[in-house]
Design an enzyme around this catalytic site. Structure first.
Site, PDB file in Angstrom:
ATOM      1  N   ASP A  39       0.855  -1.266   0.082  1.00  0.00           N
ATOM      2  CA  ASP A  39      -0.090   0.139  -0.132  1.00  0.00           C
ATOM      3  C   ASP A  39       0.817   1.309  -0.045  1.00  0.00           C
ATOM      4  O   ASP A  39       1.470   1.546   1.023  1.00  0.00           O
ATOM      5  CB  ASP A  39      -0.896  -0.097   1.413  1.00  0.00           C
ATOM      6  CG  ASP A  39      -1.702   1.244   1.166  1.00  0.00           C
ATOM      7  OD1 ASP A  39      -1.795   1.716   0.348  1.00  0.00           O
ATOM      8  OD2 ASP A  39      -2.300   1.354   2.430  1.00  0.00           O
ATOM      9  N   ASP A  43      -3.972   4.000   2.776  1.00  0.00           N
ATOM     10  CA  ASP A  43      -5.515   3.572   2.961  1.00  0.00           C
ATOM     11  C   ASP A  43      -6.103   2.321   3.179  1.00  0.00           C
ATOM     12  O   ASP A  43      -7.056   1.817   3.464  1.00  0.00           O
ATOM     13  CB  ASP A  43      -6.430   4.270   1.930  1.00  0.00           C
ATOM     14  CG  ASP A  43      -6.198   3.270   0.475  1.00  0.00           C
ATOM     15  OD1 ASP A  43      -5.120   2.340   0.634  1.00  0.00           O
ATOM     16  OD2 ASP A  43      -6.836   3.520  -0.228  1.00  0.00           O
ATOM     17  N   ASP A  47      -1.794  -0.931  -3.831  1.00  0.00           N
ATOM     18  CA  ASP A  47      -2.055   0.088  -5.230  1.00  0.00           C
ATOM     19  C   ASP A  47      -0.849   0.042  -5.985  1.00  0.00           C
ATOM     20  O   ASP A  47       0.213  -0.718  -5.732  1.00  0.00           O
ATOM     21  CB  ASP A  47      -2.581   1.287  -4.477  1.00  0.00           C
ATOM     22  CG  ASP A  47      -1.404   2.027  -3.632  1.00  0.00           C
ATOM     23  OD1 ASP A  47      -0.505   1.521  -3.538  1.00  0.00           O
ATOM     24  OD2 ASP A  47      -1.864   2.616  -2.556  1.00  0.00           O
ATOM     25  N   ASP A 116      -5.078  -9.059 -16.152  1.00  0.00           N
ATOM     26  CA  ASP A 116      -6.147 -10.042 -16.234  1.00  0.00           C
ATOM     27  C   ASP A 116      -7.081  -9.664 -17.023  1.00  0.00           C
ATOM     28  O   ASP A 116      -7.529  -8.454 -17.024  1.00  0.00           O
ATOM     29  CB  ASP A 116      -6.848 -10.027 -14.763  1.00  0.00           C
ATOM     30  CG  ASP A 116      -6.986 -11.426 -14.063  1.00  0.00           C
ATOM     31  OD1 ASP A 116      -7.670 -12.157 -14.800  1.00  0.00           O
ATOM     32  OD2 ASP A 116      -6.441 -11.778 -13.171  1.00  0.00           O
ATOM     33  N   ASP A 218      -9.466 -14.968 -17.400  1.00  0.00           N
ATOM     34  CA  ASP A 218     -10.237 -15.465 -16.305  1.00  0.00           C
ATOM     35  C   ASP A 218     -11.329 -16.530 -16.703  1.00  0.00           C
ATOM     36  O   ASP A 218     -12.179 -16.058 -17.859  1.00  0.00           O
ATOM     37  CB  ASP A 218     -10.936 -14.280 -15.442  1.00  0.00           C
ATOM     38  CG  ASP A 218     -11.786 -14.700 -14.370  1.00  0.00           C
ATOM     39  OD1 ASP A 218     -10.846 -15.180 -13.283  1.00  0.00           O
ATOM     40  OD2 ASP A 218     -12.716 -14.501 -14.325  1.00  0.00           O
ATOM     41  N   GLU A 268      -7.321 -19.277 -17.745  1.00  0.00           N
ATOM     42  CA  GLU A 268      -7.835 -20.267 -16.339  1.00  0.00           C
ATOM     43  C   GLU A 268      -8.859 -21.054 -16.968  1.00  0.00           C
ATOM     44  O   GLU A 268      -9.926 -20.410 -17.442  1.00  0.00           O
ATOM     45  CB  GLU A 268      -8.217 -19.157 -15.683  1.00  0.00           C
ATOM     46  CG  GLU A 268      -8.323 -19.686 -14.121  1.00  0.00           C
ATOM     47  CD  GLU A 268      -9.436 -19.227 -13.205  1.00  0.00           C
ATOM     48  OE1 GLU A 268      -9.340 -19.136 -12.024  1.00  0.00           O
ATOM     49  OE2 GLU A 268     -10.310 -18.534 -13.929  1.00  0.00           O
ATOM     50  N   HIS A 341      -4.329 -16.596  -5.878  1.00  0.00           N
ATOM     51  CA  HIS A 341      -5.362 -15.885  -4.798  1.00  0.00           C
ATOM     52  C   HIS A 341      -6.647 -16.574  -4.807  1.00  0.00           C
ATOM     53  O   HIS A 341      -7.594 -15.997  -3.948  1.00  0.00           O
ATOM     54  CB  HIS A 341      -5.632 -14.269  -5.596  1.00  0.00           C
ATOM     55  CG  HIS A 341      -6.487 -14.687  -6.863  1.00  0.00           C
ATOM     56  ND1 HIS A 341      -5.889 -15.430  -8.029  1.00  0.00           N
ATOM     57  CD2 HIS A 341      -7.754 -14.149  -7.182  1.00  0.00           C
ATOM     58  CE1 HIS A 341      -6.918 -15.328  -9.031  1.00  0.00           C
ATOM     59  NE2 HIS A 341      -7.962 -14.646  -8.566  1.00  0.00           N
ATOM     60  N   ASP A 342      -6.837 -17.751  -5.238  1.00  0.00           N
ATOM     61  CA  ASP A 342      -8.086 -18.619  -5.027  1.00  0.00           C
ATOM     62  C   ASP A 342      -7.810 -19.808  -4.102  1.00  0.00           C
ATOM     63  O   ASP A 342      -8.598 -20.175  -3.834  1.00  0.00           O
ATOM     64  CB  ASP A 342      -8.887 -19.077  -6.186  1.00  0.00           C
ATOM     65  CG  ASP A 342      -9.137 -17.717  -7.033  1.00  0.00           C
ATOM     66  OD1 ASP A 342      -9.647 -16.719  -6.574  1.00  0.00           O
ATOM     67  OD2 ASP A 342      -9.258 -17.905  -8.417  1.00  0.00           O
TER      68      ASP A 342
HETATM   69  O1  ISL Z   1     -11.997 -20.263  -6.168  1.00  0.00           O
HETATM   70  C1  ISL Z   1     -12.732 -20.756  -6.875  1.00  0.00           C
HETATM   71  C2  ISL Z   1     -14.138 -21.126  -6.060  1.00  0.00           C
HETATM   72  O2  ISL Z   1     -13.567 -21.792  -4.922  1.00  0.00           O
HETATM   73  C3  ISL Z   1     -12.706 -21.149  -8.119  1.00  0.00           C
HETATM   74  O3  ISL Z   1     -13.620 -21.985  -8.581  1.00  0.00           O
HETATM   75  C4  ISL Z   1     -12.595 -19.967  -8.825  1.00  0.00           C
HETATM   76  O4  ISL Z   1     -13.972 -19.276  -8.701  1.00  0.00           O
HETATM   77  C5  ISL Z   1     -12.584 -20.206 -10.399  1.00  0.00           C
HETATM   78  O5  ISL Z   1     -11.120 -20.513 -10.265  1.00  0.00           O
HETATM   79  C6  ISL Z   1     -12.691 -18.983 -11.136  1.00  0.00           C
HETATM   80  O6  ISL Z   1     -11.681 -18.095 -10.657  1.00  0.00           O
HETATM   81  C7  ISL Z   1     -11.537 -16.776 -11.368  1.00  0.00           C
HETATM   82  O7  ISL Z   1     -12.895 -16.242 -11.527  1.00  0.00           O
HETATM   83  C8  ISL Z   1     -13.486 -15.716 -10.500  1.00  0.00           C
HETATM   84  C9  ISL Z   1     -12.932 -15.039  -9.380  1.00  0.00           C
HETATM   85  O8  ISL Z   1     -13.607 -14.879  -8.174  1.00  0.00           O
HETATM   86  C10 ISL Z   1     -11.601 -15.738  -9.065  1.00  0.00           C
HETATM   87  O9  ISL Z   1     -10.717 -14.860  -8.298  1.00  0.00           O
HETATM   88  C11 ISL Z   1     -10.727 -15.784 -10.314  1.00  0.00           C
HETATM   89  O10 ISL Z   1      -9.566 -16.369 -10.366  1.00  0.00           O
HETATM   90  C12 ISL Z   1     -14.762 -14.841 -10.857  1.00  0.00           C
HETATM   91  O11 ISL Z   1     -14.318 -13.832 -11.848  1.00  0.00           O
END
Ligand code: ISL
Length: 570
Positions: A39, A43, A47, A116, A218, A268, A341-342
């Site tokens: 950051d 805030d 960023d 992305d 995505d 993805e 991040h997921d």
């Molecule tokens: O993290 C998941 C559910 O547990 C995955 O199914 C995830 O939603 C899937 O990998 C798709 O992810 C991507 O699209 C989503 C977004 O929330 C995720 O951060 C992104 O990586 C919708 O845009």
């Protein structure tokens, strides 16, 4: 293009690449999830200024490409994966001018920057959707997936949203349902509409003209839904083969115009099979460079929910990755990841985030980076960051976690059970601030962070890790990234899994011409005796040549220490 039987490449000046291999076969990508990276303005939210202040860290690590999770204008219903303006930066993160400065700095350091691309859906606040929802006669009505309300009250299909509840939302303006595979605020675009596709291509071209080096796309396999799966009663999404047409069209309209640029695309694709991936990533077909597949991160939960946590067998994990190695050996290319991040933090999920945190983080890094493919390092994994350890629902921020908590409780689950599943599987595990120092808020912000800092930040942080000499996860990761730059066998060598049924040893070889690497990782907290029958290198009398290892001793011994990894030449 990546045929391991083609002539051996030459090594010059420490770096080498097969003359016909694409540049990204020797590259490593680093994923920045901007909200929690650094950051700059105090805030409490990461960023662009924060990213610019940390480019030295990334340059030191030696990564080739930075992938930024979404920074576009967004109501942040899904942390930026709900975009309301594809052509602007959200004020939370900065301005377009700052973005241009960041891009110039990244390029000046010899790195690339990938954006992305979220085009399965937009935000419900996007002007396209505002227009689409305004009337059934709107010129943009067909840009999204609408279905009339049924007289009997049934929903258009039985699809469930990934974030709990049905995937259809009734919109009062026209009394029709729209499809949202994710949050209610993320309506799905209709890729059968050519005007909409052209608008997406134009937007991509504007970003490439601005200088970005490619896209992480995505859920790009979700853009094409079979007609049958959208019929009444259909249970869930099915991929339509037209997805290949859409990607080939995108290639023609966007990427083919720039043969002189070194770009990268990664799609993805939850649910994609090896056979799908071969088609998507065969360079002759002009679709994508590589895909993020999900098979290996779907092994430790039940069939219906990622929150139904099941034990993971090492044999299942390494066999799964080996199948992908084999499937994409001749045509196509793998992306390699154990976290993002997921997903939960890799050291907490696949390693040991207690006494062997450093050893398991480095062992897993070695295994990942030495597979054949392009490795992805998620922010914080280069210092072995762990899961968040949250114990109350008030600590969570992610829409998926909050919705599932509510849904599971309503279905009768106990608060304790739900919290236990979230502790291991919530996406917030990977979304706590990057721990830069032992100072306040882990040095992430001078303000109050938007989500809690993981409690171990006094011990686990960039400053401490980089000062820890031979125990530095950063330094070990840096060396792995450098090895990929230097060794053609790491880039292109054929992969062979050894001891596939062993539940503690992860062992494989990589071979290219006369070059051969043997990777041996003990994925357990107990010493592990190696069977000399495993590989000829272990039967030689001389001490083998160690390429990289995470313990300073015992190279010639036939015992691996807890979470020890050894990479031997020969
Ligand atoms: O993290 C998941 C559910 O547990 C995955 O199914 C995830 O939603 C899937 O990998 C798709 O992810 C991507 O699209 C989503 C977004 O929330 C995720 O951060 C992104 O990586 C919708 O845009």
């Amino acid at each position: 293009m990546t045929d391991s039987t083609s002539p051996a490449p030459t090594t010059e000046g420490g770096a080498a690449q097969h003359p016909e291999a694409p540049w990204w076969t020797s590259a490593t990508v680093y994923q920045i999830w901007p909200r929690s990276f650094a950051d700059g303005d105090g805030d409490g939210v990461g960023d662009l200024a924060g990213i610019r202040s940390k480019l030295g860290h990334l340059h030191d690590l030696g990564v080739d490409v930075l992938w930024l999770s979404p920074i576009y204008r967004s109501p942040q219903a899904d942390a930026g994966y709900d975009i309301s303006d594809y052509d602007d930066i959200d004020p939370l993160f900065g301005t377009l001018d700052e973005f241009d400065e960041l891009l110039a700095e990244v390029h000046a350091l010899g790195m690339k920057l990938v954006m992305d691309l979220v085009v399965n859906h937009t935000s419900d606040q996007h002007p396209w959707f505002a227009e689409s929802r305004s009337s059934v006669d709107s010129p943009k009505r067909d840009w999204y997936v609408w279905r009339p309300r049924a007289a009997d009250g049934s929903l258009p299909t039985e699809w469930r949203s990934f974030f709990s509840g049905p995937a259809w939302q009734l919109d009062p303006a026209t009394d029709e349902h729209y499809l949202h595979m994710f949050a209610v605020g993320q309506p799905d675009l209709n890729w059968r509409n050519a005007e909409m596709r052209a608008a997406v291509h134009a937007m991509m071209n504007r970003w490439l003209d601005r200088g970005v080096d490619g896209f992480r796309m995505d859920v790009i396999n979700f853009i094409a839904k079979t007609p049958a799966s959208l019929e009444p009663g259909a249970a869930g999404f099915e991929m339509d083969p037209s997805v290949h047409d859409h990607l080939q069209e995108m290639h023609r309209e966007v990427f083919a115009h720039r043969p002189d640029r070194q770009l990268i695309t990664v799609g993805e694709m939850p649910g994609a099979t090896v056979d799908d991936a071969v088609l998507f990533t065969d360079q002759q077909r002009h679709e994508l460079d590589m895909v993020f597949q999900f098979e290996h991160v779907d092994l430790d939960h039940g069939p219906d929910s990622k929150f139904d946590v099941r034990p993971l067998r090492l044999s299942a994990l390494k066999r799964s990755l080996a199948r992908w190695q084999e499937g994409l050996a001749d045509r196509g290319w793998n992306s390699l990841y154990l976290g993002n991040h997921d997903q939960p933090r890799l050291v907490s999920r696949f390693g040991d985030d207690g006494p062997y945190r450093v050893e398991s983080a480095t062992a897993l890094a070695a295994v990942l980076h030495l597979h054949r493919g392009t490795p992805y390092v998620y922010q914080g994994d280069e210092i072995g960051m762990t899961n968040a350890g949250f114990t109350s629902i008030e600590q969570y921020r992610d829409v998926e976690s909050l919705n599932w908590h509510e849904e599971a409780l309503a279905a009768g689950a106990s608060e304790a059970d739900v919290l236990e599943s979230l502790r291991s599987r919530s996406r917030d595990n990977a979304r706590t601030p990057v721990q830069w120092s032992a100072g306040a808020a882990a040095g992430f912000t001078t303000g109050t962070p938007w989500i809690g800092v993981t409690a171990n930040s006094a011990e686990v942080n960039v400053e401490a890790d980089r000062a820890s000499g031979e125990r530095s996860v950063f330094e070990f990761t840096r060396r792995l990234i450098a090895l990929r730059h230097e060794l053609p066998v790491v880039q292109l060598g054929a992969f062979a899994l050894l001891a596939p049924d062993d539940e503690r040893l992860w062992a494989f070889t990589r071979t290219l011409g006369d070059e051969r690497l043997l990777v041996l990782a003990n994925c357990s907290g107990e010493p592990l005796d190696l069977d000399p029958a495993l590989d000829p290198v272990l039967r030689r009398r001389s001490v083998p040549d160690l390429v990289i290892g995470n313990t300073p001793h015992g190279i010639g011994s036939l015992t691996l220490g807890p979470w020890e990894v050894r990479v031997l030449r020969g």
